[in-house]
Design a protein around this motif. Structure first.
Motif, PDB file in Angstrom:
ATOM      1  N   GLY B 227      -9.547  15.070  10.545  1.00 44.03           N
ATOM      2  CA  GLY B 227      -8.497  14.728   9.584  1.00 44.03           C
ATOM      3  C   GLY B 227      -7.082  14.942  10.084  1.00 44.03           C
ATOM      4  N   ASN B 228      -6.901  15.308  11.327  1.00 42.64           N
ATOM      5  CA  ASN B 228      -5.521  15.507  11.760  1.00 42.64           C
ATOM      6  C   ASN B 228      -4.792  14.179  11.907  1.00 42.64           C
ATOM      7  OD1 ASN B 228      -5.986  14.445  14.308  1.00 42.64           O
ATOM      8  ND2 ASN B 228      -5.739  16.369  15.402  1.00 42.64           N
ATOM      9  N   ARG B 229      -3.483  14.253  11.990  1.00 38.41           N
ATOM     10  CA  ARG B 229      -2.656  13.064  11.959  1.00 38.41           C
ATOM     11  C   ARG B 229      -2.921  12.161  13.161  1.00 38.41           C
ATOM     12  NH1 ARG B 229       3.302  14.334   9.949  1.00 38.41           N
ATOM     13  NH2 ARG B 229       3.367  15.515  11.874  1.00 38.41           N
ATOM     14  N   HIS B 230      -3.173  12.798  14.287  1.00 37.88           N
ATOM     15  CA  HIS B 230      -3.437  12.052  15.518  1.00 37.88           C
ATOM     16  C   HIS B 230      -4.620  11.093  15.330  1.00 37.88           C
ATOM     17  CE1 HIS B 230      -3.489  11.351  19.814  1.00 37.88           C
ATOM     18  NE2 HIS B 230      -4.762  11.654  19.858  1.00 37.88           N
ATOM     19  N   GLY B 232      -5.600   9.798  12.559  1.00 44.56           N
ATOM     20  CA  GLY B 232      -5.127   8.723  11.684  1.00 44.56           C
ATOM     21  C   GLY B 232      -4.399   7.639  12.466  1.00 44.56           C
ATOM     22  N   TYR B 233      -3.565   8.054  13.415  1.00 48.57           N
ATOM     23  CA  TYR B 233      -2.848   7.068  14.237  1.00 48.57           C
ATOM     24  C   TYR B 233      -3.828   6.269  15.098  1.00 48.57           C
ATOM     25  CZ  TYR B 233       1.361   9.628  12.939  1.00 48.57           C
ATOM     26  OH  TYR B 233       2.364  10.222  12.240  1.00 48.57           O
ATOM     27  N   LYS B 234      -4.879   6.947  15.572  1.00 50.22           N
ATOM     28  CA  LYS B 234      -5.887   6.226  16.360  1.00 50.22           C
ATOM     29  C   LYS B 234      -6.550   5.135  15.528  1.00 50.22           C
ATOM     30  CE  LYS B 234      -7.339   9.078  20.175  1.00 50.22           C
ATOM     31  NZ  LYS B 234      -8.445   9.756  20.875  1.00 50.22           N
ATOM     32  N   GLU B 235      -6.914   5.485  14.294  1.00 48.95           N
ATOM     33  CA  GLU B 235      -7.545   4.487  13.412  1.00 48.95           C
ATOM     34  C   GLU B 235      -6.628   3.293  13.205  1.00 48.95           C
ATOM     35  OE1 GLU B 235      -8.612   6.177   9.622  1.00 48.95           O
ATOM     36  OE2 GLU B 235      -9.671   7.825  10.623  1.00 48.95           O
TER      37      GLU B 235
END
Lengths: 302, 302
Positions: B227-230, B232-235
């Motif tokens: 769930g980390n932001r990184h 999310g950016y990958k998705e």
């Protein structure tokens, strides 16, 4: 939720500010954001003649309304793109607004004045209609302003628009576009000054503004824009904004404040090395400008 | 689909190159991308001692394997983070690889050598475990390399990692981070040179490489990173890549080629203005470096 200012019941919430507003204070919030944009970037002053690029959509009508409300001399220019009923309806909203506010609406009609339409140009060039449309708008708003003595052209690009364009430019690191992406593009020979006074206000805020001010606008997206890349970037930023409110504003404002200048010199250099279109006199790197070439091809095909 | 090189049946397709590869030519493709990264950015030469930051995951083991295959002097350093069974298993993969390739694996254990663990540090500082982990890794890989005479630290950051980090940095226009985000970070007083030889290869390619080379690796994501932001950016970038293959590479490579230098000067300036940590001697803008402060707080809490 209550109004951040007067504690009356809120009618609009602005998540990135974590704030609600009653009707009156929401209108003031919008005015304040526009005032701040105009002031911070020296967009125009009280004596300037502003030409508002009017599409009949929420952004351009809200912009025009806000500028008039703030006491600016703002006239509108509607460009007839020839996109069937969509264009007719859009013009109707622009004309009704002008009548109601007793404001001056100029018009240029691509078909009547230039012999082509956007759907025709897209078919003739086999390129995206959005490309032909953007090129036509940039050229004609600029030349109209120069020919009629306006000091500046104001467009209704909002925070969502600008953030999506920025994302596209950053994903491909388009240096030239990044250098020109700013709330103000100063005048240079052959180019009128261009400003984006709504860059601090989101799409949803502009829709709410129109609803609360009783401004009827073209609600539909342009039928020719469906599925374009720009809308994909908007969706992507909307996902991000949902997870982390304020992301869009941080992205756009951060660029304006801390990154734009790093790209601006290249863009300025490009503008200095332009010649003159032999058809219309506009600045161009070639012999004939892109607008005249588009018009020529679209006329022949049509 | 057939191998782009020899027309044998392909076992891997690389969509952004619109190409398939058989086993042997896929391995050569990976080697070629690493060779190119190392050459283009002068990462290291045949005489240099390279310390590979080894986590036991696909990227670091593939990197180590590729560097050995290309004839480089590459030793590994495994950092025991103290994340329960996840760390034990990760170490097992790193150690098994080293044995099989008869390569040297060094280890530093946070608990045994420094008196804390990542979960402990996260709890003590009430900050994200990923922050404590990144800080510990940067500090310890750097100091180990300096203390043991390595010329350079190589990390397994791949194209997907770098593009996601870049997106995060760009969305907030983190000028300092943008100035330091590059396949090579040169040495400076107190800092060993750092390189990312896998930046031209995607996550999926690295997994395929390990499978095809018979390298067992830690398949699970770190349980503390969920769930980390990184991620999310990958998705978000994966969505974009699906719509438009090659987007990720265009984004990252375009930055390296056309934008990084515009931010690099700031970052270099920041490195020049550092003092020395009174605990460990590492460069720091304060009196005690961030690593020593983290370790101190985590030890007290633990």
């Amino acid at each position: 939720m209550k109004c951040r200012v007067c504690r009356a019941p809120a009618v609009v919430d602005v998540r990135r500010h974590n704030a609600g507003f009653c009707r009156d204070h929401f209108v003031r919030h919008c005015e304040e954001q526009v005032r701040r944009a105009v002031h911070d970037h020296h967009m125009f002053g009280p004596g300037d003649r502003v030409l508002v690029a009017v599409s009949g959509g929420k952004d351009s009508l809200a912009l025009w309304d806000l500028l008039l409300g703030l006491g600016h001399h703002a006239e509108g220019l509607y460009l007839g793109l020839g996109i069937g009923g969509y264009s007719d309806e859009s013009y109707g909203h622009a004309a009704a607004f002008a009548r109601r506010r007793d404001a001056t609406l100029h018009t240029v009609d691509l078909a009547a004045d230039h012999g082509y339409t956007i759907p025709g140009a897209a078919a003739a060039t086999r390129r995206s209609p959005c490309g032909a449309c953007g090129l036509s708008k940039r050229h004609l708003f600029n030349s109209y302003a120069l020919d009629h003595g306006f000091d500046v052209v104001a467009t209704g690009h909002n925070l969502d628009d600008e953030a999506a364009v920025l994302l596209g430019n950053v994903l491909r690191w388009e240096e030239g576009y990044l250098g020109r992406q700013h709330p103000v593009l100063p005048a240079s020979p052959g180019f009128v000054k261009k400003v984006k006074p709504l860059y601090r206000l989101g799409e949803r805020e502009m829709a709410a503004y129109c609803v609360l001010q009783g401004i009827d606008y073209q609600v539909e997206e342009c039928p020719m824009a469906a599925g374009n890349r720009h809308l994909g970037y908007k969706e992507l930023l909307n996902d991000l904004e949902l997870r982390s409110p304020g992301s869009k504003a941080a992205f756009l404002f951060g660029f304006v404040e801390r990154a734009h200048a790093r790209f601006a010199e290249d863009a300025a250099g490009q503008r200095d090395n332009l010649g003159t279109c032999r058809e219309c006199g506009a600045p161009t790197p070639g012999e004939v400008c892109a607008f005249c070439r588009l018009r020529e091809r679209a006329r022949i095909a049509g």
